[in-house]
Design an enzyme around this catalytic site. Sequence first.
Site, mmCIF file in Angstrom:
data_model
loop_
_atom_site.group_PDB
_atom_site.id
_atom_site.type_symbol
_atom_site.label_atom_id
_atom_site.label_comp_id
_atom_site.label_asym_id
_atom_site.label_seq_id
_atom_site.Cartn_x
_atom_site.Cartn_y
_atom_site.Cartn_z
ATOM 1 N N ARG A 19 8.000 -43.349 -7.160
ATOM 2 C CA ARG A 19 9.163 -44.200 -7.449
ATOM 3 C C ARG A 19 10.484 -43.435 -7.495
ATOM 4 O O ARG A 19 11.551 -44.031 -7.541
ATOM 5 C CB ARG A 19 8.926 -44.958 -8.773
ATOM 6 C CG ARG A 19 8.026 -46.159 -8.590
ATOM 7 C CD ARG A 19 7.594 -46.744 -9.918
ATOM 8 N NE ARG A 19 6.579 -45.912 -10.577
ATOM 9 C CZ ARG A 19 6.131 -46.117 -11.817
ATOM 10 N NH1 ARG A 19 6.623 -47.100 -12.543
ATOM 11 N NH2 ARG A 19 5.205 -45.339 -12.329
ATOM 12 N N ARG A 340 36.227 -18.617 -9.669
ATOM 13 C CA ARG A 340 34.943 -18.447 -8.976
ATOM 14 C C ARG A 340 34.204 -17.214 -9.488
ATOM 15 O O ARG A 340 34.751 -16.430 -10.252
ATOM 16 C CB ARG A 340 35.211 -18.382 -7.471
ATOM 17 C CG ARG A 340 35.740 -19.732 -6.939
ATOM 18 C CD ARG A 340 36.338 -19.599 -5.565
ATOM 19 N NE ARG A 340 35.413 -18.953 -4.644
ATOM 20 C CZ ARG A 340 35.759 -18.427 -3.465
ATOM 21 N NH1 ARG A 340 37.027 -18.468 -3.078
ATOM 22 N NH2 ARG A 340 34.865 -17.859 -2.691
#
Length: 468
Positions: A19, A340
């Site tokens: 599912r 970063r």
Amino acid sequence: MTDVRLAAVVVLAAGEGTRMKSARTPKVLHELLGRTLLGHVVAASRELDPEHLVVVVGHGREQATAHLGEIDPQARAVVQHEQNGTGHAVRVALDTMPDVTGTLVVLPGDAPLLTTHTLQMLVAEHVRAGAATTVLTARLDDATGYGRVVRDASGHVEAIVEHKDADEATREVREINSSVYAFDVDQLRTALAQLTTDNAQGEEYLTDVVGLHRAAGLVVAAHVAPVASEVMGINDRVQLAEARGLLRDRVVEQHQRAGVTIDDPAGTWIDVQVAIEPDAVIRTGCQLSGSTQVAAGAVVGPDTTLVDTLVGPDATVLRAHCIGAVIGPLASVGPFTYLRPGTRLGRGAKAGGFVEVKASTLGDGAKVPHLSYIGDAAIGDRANIGAATVTVNYDGRAKHPTIIGNDVRIGSDTMLVAPVEVGEGAYTAAGSVITQDVPPGALGVGRARQRNIEGWVARWRSTGQEKS
Ligand code: UD1
Ligand code: CA
């Protein structure tokens, strides 16, 4: 908890999870606030300190086994080649531990909200009752799909009946089986040998052990989960999101109770491993994930994402996206800033509006206030980088470093063509393209001189020609 060490925990995770409609990720490897579903269950199990921690894998077993090796190298994966039911799965696991006796806990790999505390309560009840089987149950308003707990007139658990096998009256029962159990291993082995596949799904149901133990005159006990949502099993992505919301609330509340101000609990997503010190403030719209840590007095947000980022004491991080960054004490970041991996901001340093920094160090008190790109750079203490400065770090093949000394003043709109070094206390003129090192204390100028052309506008308007 008991003084006797728990013999084993068996996590059932061999099912396909159809599912979830995922072609690439086995169900138990879907993610929830910093851990997979399996990761949550394994972490809660590990805290019980069992002698053996075994995960039954089947569908997606390579991925699941590799993941298990990363999150808990002491845990062991056992392959159930065909998914012949939960009883069969436990039998496959037990067959790999023929000498184990004592108490065993079984739990499903898709129930990430289970807490160690509830598992400890289950085991305590099991030991107290001298039970062969103890079931963790829960009372739900809508029990559709779950196995129902059938109790006799005196309230003792008599059987678990699967939804698909239940008659009308049994389907009215609101108490459900969570698929979490404590068993006496010897009694469990005996019952597992007697399981049949005589049921709606043609599987060996672990739930039938309850009826078998009752029939053998053994004690079957139950512990009702105090918070029903804890036993929630994840079968599809709607339930995944529902569980994420419940876990978010739990994590946020823990931080609030520990002294962290969180302005908007519903809009704040904090991974389970994130550490936040008391007196930190988290504004609206923040996501804190991975190994992120936030120190006391820091203010994060609004609208900030921190991934594997350390925020020092009294720093402020406003509308920023930070990955793998270290933000020093009293530093300031934002708004609209992208930090970063490898970024390190010193004490009181600043990475201001529309600034991107990568693999670079800013010394104590160094400032990059506006609209700049800083990559592969080492910037000294108290240096100031003018607006719109770029470290030109990439020549199309390799990255090169930029070294900027203490107390340097980089003029606005300077292109620092790396590799290049600006010595201590030096300046660069605004608009310069700096291709050579600037010695300490010097002014680096790298731009054409301006000339003004008198009367040019009037001539252009009258003749239509841009004559110089
Ligand atoms: C099971 C219980 C049910 C309970 C419900 C709680 C049985 C027969 N039923 O039903 O009473 O209310 O959990 O969520 O146990 N698994 C294997 N190998 C198998 C089959 C299943 O490892 O051969 C694993 C699955 O990956 C899953 C867990 O066992 O993690 C439970 O299996 P699932 O098929 O989800 O059982 P339910 O129908 O939910
Ligand atoms: Ca299930």
